[in-house]
Design an enzyme around this catalytic site. Structure first.
Site, PDB file in Angstrom:
ATOM      1  N   ASP A 174       0.248   1.949   1.164  1.00 11.39           N
ATOM      2  CA  ASP A 174      -0.309   1.472  -0.156  1.00 11.39           C
ATOM      3  C   ASP A 174      -1.732   0.889   0.312  1.00 11.39           C
ATOM      4  O   ASP A 174      -2.699   1.017  -0.307  1.00 11.39           O
ATOM      5  CB  ASP A 174       0.571   0.797  -0.725  1.00 11.39           C
ATOM      6  CG  ASP A 174       1.909   1.283  -1.314  1.00 11.39           C
ATOM      7  OD1 ASP A 174       1.810   2.219  -1.793  1.00 11.39           O
ATOM      8  OD2 ASP A 174       2.885   0.848  -0.661  1.00 11.39           O
ATOM      9  N   HIS A 202       6.913  -1.880  -3.165  1.00 10.62           N
ATOM     10  CA  HIS A 202       6.354  -0.267  -3.454  1.00 10.62           C
ATOM     11  C   HIS A 202       6.860   0.497  -4.533  1.00 10.62           C
ATOM     12  O   HIS A 202       7.541   1.328  -4.532  1.00 10.62           O
ATOM     13  CB  HIS A 202       6.867   0.137  -1.888  1.00 10.62           C
ATOM     14  CG  HIS A 202       6.263   1.911  -1.908  1.00 10.62           C
ATOM     15  ND1 HIS A 202       5.004   2.180  -1.552  1.00 10.62           N
ATOM     16  CD2 HIS A 202       7.127   2.868  -1.917  1.00 10.62           C
ATOM     17  CE1 HIS A 202       5.004   3.585  -1.747  1.00 10.62           C
ATOM     18  NE2 HIS A 202       6.141   3.791  -1.780  1.00 10.62           N
TER      19      HIS A 202
HETATM   20  C1  LMR Z   1       4.667   7.480  -2.250  1.00 10.43           C
HETATM   21  O1  LMR Z   1       4.145   6.556  -2.207  1.00 10.43           O
HETATM   22  O2  LMR Z   1       3.801   8.558  -1.793  1.00 10.43           O
HETATM   23  C2  LMR Z   1       6.011   7.803  -2.256  1.00 10.43           C
HETATM   24  O3  LMR Z   1       6.859   6.643  -2.157  1.00 10.43           O
HETATM   25  C3  LMR Z   1       6.271   8.480  -3.536  1.00 10.43           C
HETATM   26  C4  LMR Z   1       7.838   8.582  -4.096  1.00 10.43           C
HETATM   27  O4  LMR Z   1       7.977   8.099  -5.098  1.00 10.43           O
HETATM   28  O5  LMR Z   1       8.341   9.212  -3.243  1.00 10.43           O
END
Ligand code: LMR
Length: 362
Positions: A174, A202
């Site tokens: 992120d 997250h």
């Molecule tokens: C991401 O941030 O790309 C993953 O965590 C997405 C997910 O929900 O698998």
């Protein structure tokens, strides 16, 4: 006669550090397929750090796991001294110095968020117990499998002999996404963007902090003079990037996730550049930001490169940032109640806020 190659190799070997054991779960999956080769190449732990890779898979993926081990062996990486595979975490995690916990069930159609927390929570409770029993007592644990913050919490609660601060939930992906968007908007290269914090979960409540972030050392709001873009477009873009990617790609991010795992580890094993910091999801006990104790929350940290970290002190807040952080905190407190049966904290009560979603679920 050619040069004394064997002797040279011997000399080189003597200057290497002591071998470390790196355990990886979900080792036959897409993220691992990118990550394992980076680990073996030396780009993560350094060119003088030999490693043993201990790969955890499932019965179902065992042949794929054998295939991964074959490819690793065939790559002839000098630093990769051992590769082992298995499906029992009590065997695979033995003497692990690092545990990169990637394997988790993705949320299937019709599955409630609470079900996902429970199913994956059970995996991480078991793996926490296994780490507690057989890993190095100072093992560093990086949880990637979603929902990673709460999975990390479950894991650490099931590993009471390992310091809680050794557990991380990956929010570096992120942070990297946020840096990319700020760089694109400001028309600068990524390396001019620093001090980017991802606060919280997250999930889509995560808070990419533009208030403390800097471009060329200048606060972002003074460089990108468009508060509406920062509060709305930028924030949402980062929060929902995983979902946007799934739409294009048809599956979750894998290569960029692996890159961000590398970044997250490197941030702990190399000193943080002067004045900068990195984001990682860690146990909140003793945090200086007023975040509720007892959850795993992404916050700004620094490291002197010994595998450990400390919280950063010089961070500012405004009402906007506080309000946003509170929302992610509330979400994680609700997730925590939902998994009380897996953390030894009583009976689970699952009353999740409506917008509790992984980045990939939007
Ligand atoms: C991401 O941030 O790309 C993953 O965590 C997405 C997910 O929900 O698998």
């Amino acid at each position: 006669m050619g040069p004394p190659v064997l002797l040279l190799v011997e000399e080189e070997t003597k200057s290497w550090k002591k071998m470390i054991n790196v355990a990886v779960s979900g080792a036959a999956g897409m993220i691992s397929n990118h990550l394992l080769f980076k680990l073996a190449s030396g780009e993560v732990f350094g060119p003088d750090q030999p490693i043993a890779l201990k790969l955890l898979g499932s019965e179902r993926s065992f042949e794929a796991l054998e295939g991964v081990a074959m490819e690793l062996e065939d790559s002839l990486y000098p630093l990769l001294r051992e590769v082992s595979i298995g499906i029992d975490p009590y065997e695979v995690f033995e003497d692990a110095d690092w545990a990169l916990l990637i394997g988790a069930k993705p949320r299937g159609p019709g599955m409630e968020r609470a079900d996902l927390l429970d199913i994956n929570g059970q995996i991480f409770a078991e793996q926490g117990k296994a780490l507690n029993a057989v890993a190095s007592p100072n093992v560093k644990v990086m949880v990637v499998g979603n929902p990673c913050n709460t999975n990390a919490l479950i894991c650490l609660k099931n590993a009471p002999n390992i310091p809680a601060k050794n557990f991380h939930a990956l929010t570096r992906l992120d942070e990297n996404r946020a840096k990319c968007q700020l760089a694109l908007k400001a028309g600068v290269f990524y390396d001019k963007v620093s001090n980017v914090t991802i606060w919280g979960n997250h999930s889509t409540t995560q808070v990419p902090d533009f208030l403390n972030a800097k471009i060329h050392g200048i606060p972002v709001p003074e460089v990108i003079r468009d508060r509406k873009w920062l509060e709305e477009d930028f924030t949402q873009m980062v929060q929902t990037r995983g979902g946007a990617l799934i739409k294009k790609w048809g599956r979750s991010s894998a290569a960029s996730t692996a890159v961000s795992v590398v970044d997250a580890i490197r941030s702990l094993v190399t000193p943080t550049p002067e004045g900068d910091w990195f984001s990682t999801g860690v146990y909140t006990s003793g945090n200086p930001y007023g975040i509720a104790e007892g959850i795993v929350f992404s916050m700004p940290c620094r490291s002197n490169g010994d595998g450990d970290y400390e919280f950063v002190k010089d961070v500012i807040f405004d009402d906007y940032l506080r309000k946003k952080i509170k929302k992610s905190e509330d979400e994680l407190l609700a997730e925590k109640k939902c998994v009380a049966h897996l953390t030894g904290e009583g009976i689970a009560v699952c009353d999740l806020p409506e917008d509790t979603m992984l980045p990939g679920e939007v």
